[in-house]
Design an enzyme around this catalytic site. Structure first.
Site: not given
Ligand code: A3P
Length: 276
Positions: A30, A32, A34, A83, A102, A211, A233
């Site tokens: 969680k 960032g 992806t 991870h 994060r 996205m 995000g």
């Molecule tokens: P939130 O749940 O706070 O919105 P991971 O990919 O490590 O699982 O992280 C997911 C988090 O990254 C989610 O946070 C998601 O919305 C955010 N995220 C994914 N793509 C993003 C982007 N292009 N810009 C900003 N945040 C992004």
């Protein structure tokens, strides 16, 4: 490990021998992951986004889910996500590691919604943030304790083959983050991010709004009423969710785990707000 991951994937993934040229995106969940996966994908594909109907996990698989053999079949440069903590991650001096950190407050909120949304994996669809917070603080969540992941990776942040980024820094200056990643990945990627047209495309297609489209590229479909994987995000949304007491307890744990390190320099404002 998440309940849905095969035990064999974990065992075999740990046996993978990293190769020169490998690109490893490494994070605590969680934080960032992806987003950086898509940036790397875009840099390697001349700014063409991952098309609808394809899945990021096929392009940049999760090492400890798919295991060694699946990663060995990837075309070069092999790109993987993990991870795993530092000392379990396959290491090679000529592989490149992109770590994204994060702040733990926003991470915990994001992880809560993530866990709620995987209704088949966890019996937590009706779980509350208060419940999840206790698990997060105790490190009893998927992939273990947040600090066990962050602290050792942070200690290696100046290694030549590691690029250490924060989610907050990427949000504040996305184009700079894309350029830093491109420069780090080697000459071809560096050229790509120094082409203004390509850079603009990469930044646009990796933006939150882009996205959010075709979300099944990143994760399985969420049940109705559950937040999307690309959810909010934002930086700082934690302050609408945490109680004062929760914020202080997590800030206290941060201080304990940061002792003797510069970790607090990553998020001084957020930590100050949590202690206020
Ligand atoms: P939130 O749940 O706070 O919105 P991971 O990919 O490590 O699982 O992280 C997911 C988090 O990254 C989610 O946070 C998601 O919305 C955010 N995220 C994914 N793509 C993003 C982007 N292009 N810009 C900003 N945040 C992004």
């Amino acid at each position: 490990m998440p309940a849905g991951f095969p035990v064999e994937g974990f065992r075999s993934g740990r046996e993978y021998r990293a190769q020169p040229g490998d690109i490893v995106i490494t994070t605590y969940p969680k934080c960032g992951t992806t987003w950086v996966q898509h940036i790397v994908y875009l840099i390697l594909h001349e700014g063409e986004p991952l098309p609808a109907g394809r899945s990021m996990t096929e392009e940049i698989p999760h090492l400890e889910e798919v295991g060694r053999e699946a990663v060995e079949r990837l075309p070069a440069p092999r790109c993987i996500k993990t991870h795993l903590p530092f000392d379990m991650t396959p290491s090679h001096p000529d592989a490149r590691y992109v770590y994204v950190a994060r702040n733990p407050f926003d991470c915990a909120v994001s992880f809560f919604h993530h866990t709620r949304g995987f209704v088949r994996l966890y019996d937590f669809a009706d779980g509350t943030f208060d419940e999840f917070f206790e698990y997060f603080l105790a490190g009893e969540v998927d992939f273990g304790d947040y600090f066990d992941n962050l602290v050792p990776w942070f200690a290696h942040r100046t290694d030549d083959n590691l690029l250490f980024l924060t989610y907050e820094q990427m949000k504040a200056a996305p184009a700079e983050a894309v350029v830093a990643i491109g420069e780090f990945l080697g000459p071809d990627s560096s050229r790509a991010v120094h082409d203004q047209v390509a850079l603009e495309r990469i930044v646009r297609h990796s933006s939150f709004d882009s996205m959010r489209k075709d979300p099944e590229r990143w994760s399985s479909k969420r049940p109705d009423g559950m937040p999307e994987f690309i959810r909010k995000g934002e930086v700082g949304d934690w302050s609408n969710v945490f109680t004062r007491d929760q914020a202080r307890r997590l800030a206290d744990k941060f201080a304990r785990r940061a002792e003797g390190t510069d970790l607090e320099t990553l998020w001084p404002d957020i930590l100050a707000a949590a202690r206020a």
